[in-house]
Design an enzyme around this catalytic site. Sequence first.
Site, PDB file in Angstrom:
ATOM      1  N   ILE A  13       0.940  -1.383   0.082  1.00  0.00           N
ATOM      2  CA  ILE A  13       0.242  -0.322  -0.248  1.00  0.00           C
ATOM      3  C   ILE A  13       0.974   1.126  -0.220  1.00  0.00           C
ATOM      4  O   ILE A  13       0.722   2.261  -0.655  1.00  0.00           O
ATOM      5  CB  ILE A  13      -0.603  -0.041   1.379  1.00  0.00           C
ATOM      6  CG1 ILE A  13      -2.284  -1.346   1.597  1.00  0.00           C
ATOM      7  CG2 ILE A  13      -2.301   0.976   0.721  1.00  0.00           C
ATOM      8  CD1 ILE A  13      -2.153  -1.223   2.441  1.00  0.00           C
ATOM      9  N   GLU A  83       4.672  -5.130  10.573  1.00  0.00           N
ATOM     10  CA  GLU A  83       4.619  -6.255  10.110  1.00  0.00           C
ATOM     11  C   GLU A  83       3.011  -6.556   9.383  1.00  0.00           C
ATOM     12  O   GLU A  83       2.207  -6.263  10.549  1.00  0.00           O
ATOM     13  CB  GLU A  83       4.592  -7.624  11.236  1.00  0.00           C
ATOM     14  CG  GLU A  83       6.427  -7.295  11.712  1.00  0.00           C
ATOM     15  CD  GLU A  83       6.980  -8.276  10.556  1.00  0.00           C
ATOM     16  OE1 GLU A  83       6.404  -8.907   9.816  1.00  0.00           O
ATOM     17  OE2 GLU A  83       7.948  -7.599   9.817  1.00  0.00           O
ATOM     18  N   THR A 124      -6.501  -0.847  11.174  1.00  0.00           N
ATOM     19  CA  THR A 124      -7.221  -1.362   9.636  1.00  0.00           C
ATOM     20  C   THR A 124      -8.055  -1.853  10.720  1.00  0.00           C
ATOM     21  O   THR A 124      -8.765  -1.633  11.879  1.00  0.00           O
ATOM     22  CB  THR A 124      -5.901  -2.697   9.842  1.00  0.00           C
ATOM     23  OG1 THR A 124      -7.236  -3.675   9.894  1.00  0.00           O
ATOM     24  CG2 THR A 124      -6.394  -3.535  11.463  1.00  0.00           C
ATOM     25  N   ASP A 125      -9.537  -2.422  10.170  1.00  0.00           N
ATOM     26  CA  ASP A 125     -10.815  -2.893  10.864  1.00  0.00           C
ATOM     27  C   ASP A 125     -10.493  -4.105  11.603  1.00  0.00           C
ATOM     28  O   ASP A 125     -11.541  -4.408  12.523  1.00  0.00           O
ATOM     29  CB  ASP A 125     -11.644  -2.843   9.349  1.00  0.00           C
ATOM     30  CG  ASP A 125     -11.481  -4.352   8.765  1.00  0.00           C
ATOM     31  OD1 ASP A 125     -10.178  -4.310   8.667  1.00  0.00           O
ATOM     32  OD2 ASP A 125     -12.491  -4.392   7.589  1.00  0.00           O
ATOM     33  N   GLU A 126      -9.769  -4.068  11.474  1.00  0.00           N
ATOM     34  CA  GLU A 126      -9.380  -5.390  12.294  1.00  0.00           C
ATOM     35  C   GLU A 126      -9.612  -5.204  14.020  1.00  0.00           C
ATOM     36  O   GLU A 126      -9.929  -5.837  14.824  1.00  0.00           O
ATOM     37  CB  GLU A 126      -8.078  -6.263  11.837  1.00  0.00           C
ATOM     38  CG  GLU A 126      -8.460  -6.316  10.427  1.00  0.00           C
ATOM     39  CD  GLU A 126      -6.966  -7.692  10.139  1.00  0.00           C
ATOM     40  OE1 GLU A 126      -7.201  -8.999  11.213  1.00  0.00           O
ATOM     41  OE2 GLU A 126      -6.847  -8.108   8.521  1.00  0.00           O
ATOM     42  N   TYR A 151      -1.646 -10.018  15.447  1.00  0.00           N
ATOM     43  CA  TYR A 151      -1.436  -8.343  14.556  1.00  0.00           C
ATOM     44  C   TYR A 151      -2.460  -7.609  14.511  1.00  0.00           C
ATOM     45  O   TYR A 151      -2.770  -6.344  14.735  1.00  0.00           O
ATOM     46  CB  TYR A 151      -1.668  -9.257  13.064  1.00  0.00           C
ATOM     47  CG  TYR A 151      -1.955  -7.883  12.147  1.00  0.00           C
ATOM     48  CD1 TYR A 151      -0.921  -6.729  11.568  1.00  0.00           C
ATOM     49  CD2 TYR A 151      -3.554  -7.688  11.119  1.00  0.00           C
ATOM     50  CE1 TYR A 151      -1.043  -6.319  10.992  1.00  0.00           C
ATOM     51  CE2 TYR A 151      -3.878  -7.261  10.492  1.00  0.00           C
ATOM     52  CZ  TYR A 151      -2.907  -5.736  10.249  1.00  0.00           C
ATOM     53  OH  TYR A 151      -2.953  -4.821   9.549  1.00  0.00           O
ATOM     54  N   LYS A 155      -1.804  -3.144  16.487  1.00  0.00           N
ATOM     55  CA  LYS A 155      -2.499  -2.375  15.734  1.00  0.00           C
ATOM     56  C   LYS A 155      -3.372  -2.211  15.953  1.00  0.00           C
ATOM     57  O   LYS A 155      -3.276  -0.488  16.282  1.00  0.00           O
ATOM     58  CB  LYS A 155      -3.224  -2.869  14.309  1.00  0.00           C
ATOM     59  CG  LYS A 155      -2.658  -3.255  13.118  1.00  0.00           C
ATOM     60  CD  LYS A 155      -1.655  -2.672  12.637  1.00  0.00           C
ATOM     61  CE  LYS A 155      -2.069  -1.685  11.386  1.00  0.00           C
ATOM     62  NZ  LYS A 155      -0.853  -0.676  11.084  1.00  0.00           N
ATOM     63  N   LYS A 190      -1.183 -13.002   1.015  1.00  0.00           N
ATOM     64  CA  LYS A 190      -2.665 -12.965   1.535  1.00  0.00           C
ATOM     65  C   LYS A 190      -3.238 -13.118   0.280  1.00  0.00           C
ATOM     66  O   LYS A 190      -2.395 -14.112  -0.797  1.00  0.00           O
ATOM     67  CB  LYS A 190      -2.479 -11.319   0.978  1.00  0.00           C
ATOM     68  CG  LYS A 190      -1.700 -10.532   1.841  1.00  0.00           C
ATOM     69  CD  LYS A 190      -2.334 -10.182   3.303  1.00  0.00           C
ATOM     70  CE  LYS A 190      -1.601  -9.539   4.544  1.00  0.00           C
ATOM     71  NZ  LYS A 190      -0.739  -8.059   4.249  1.00  0.00           N
TER      72      LYS A 190
END
Length: 341
Positions: A13, A83, A124-126, A151, A155, A190
Amino acid sequence: MLKLFVTGGAGFIGSAFIRLALAARPDCQVINFDALTYAGNPDNLTGLDAERHCFVHGDIANRDQVLAALPDDTDALINFAAESHVDRSIVSADEFLRTNVLGTQVLLDVARARGIRRFVHISTDEVMGSLPEDENAFFTEASPFAPNSPYAASKAAAEHLVRAAHHTHGLDTITTRCGNNYGPRQFPEKLIPLFIANALADEPVPVYGDGRNVRDWIYVDDHCRAILLALEKGESGATYNIGARNERRNLEVVESLLRALDKPASLIRYVKDRPGHDRRYAIDPTKIEMELGWQPQETWESGLKKTIQWYADNPEWIARARSGAYREYYARQYGVEVSAR
Ligand code: NAD
Ligand code: TYD
């Protein structure tokens, strides 16, 4: 003159963002600070205007290296460095904490010391966990944090540090939370680039669990346009969710890819599920649409077509990305060798 300091700009990105910013803003200059981990790829930087793009090899968790590279007349620092792969964080979280958490704090500290005008953090939405399969549930900027993977937890921690730097020290910050990106130059660990690379080589594509998990997909350039807009017009301290209202079950994604590549469905292999596998992500992007007037430009069909074409046209890029340490990763993750093609 718009002077940007981009971290992680040799990744998927970050490199797309640099391309976009240089094209959209002729007055823009970029310092690209990247540690070139397994995911950082100098091939991603070919063709960039050398007059306006300067690459610096460095680690965001190393304060001296960041201090040496960050000029005090920088308009904005945009932090992509991370990462980024959930499966790797399940095997070992160490590097995730070092880069995503400690590295973010180092950048915040140095940005403050240097008097950088704006700090844009790419999240991130995560961080918001997993949604029920009920179509009416969406992530908004007010959704609670509920990270499920190491992960996502790293974040989420980074976002807290950005928030604290704004609240306590008055640093001008923007946080963006995006869903699953796809497009050219994504590392083939991915889902989409892995499956395109395997299908092009007539290798099986490994679908986790029942394949019914839902992700909200966005073409990488649409994400980058949203970041540029938030950088230029976003409200200090704000968070913006970015999504293209494009929810798809994994099996639907895989079937679309195989159809577009004219490969048989018999390439699909159901494999053991990912531990803690989030069921559904879905973003409500109303805030960035209403406040900043952002809209995605690509449809799922147009974005996927461009993406598939790029990988089909760049077999050397795929071959180089799938050489070396990737081969060990693949064998460990999937229990089979990846082909040399
Ligand atoms: P990527 O893995 O392709 O690239 C990460 C880049 O960061 C690489 O160039 C790597 O060399 C660099 N990097 C890693 N550790 C570093 C360190 N310590 N110091 C300096 N550079 C370092 O990741 P990506 O998919 O381009 O994601 C970029 C950002 O966007 C990440 O912060 C990620 O969490 C976030 N994000 C990604 C997605 C997605 O779908 N890929 C979705 C939402 C948010
Ligand atoms: P991924 O691209 O790893 O992104 P994320 O986990 O951050 O959403 O995975 C996207 C979806 O695809 C996720 O539900 C896991 C699934 N998946 C597979 O089924 N097989 C694979 O080999 C990979 C890498 C992912």
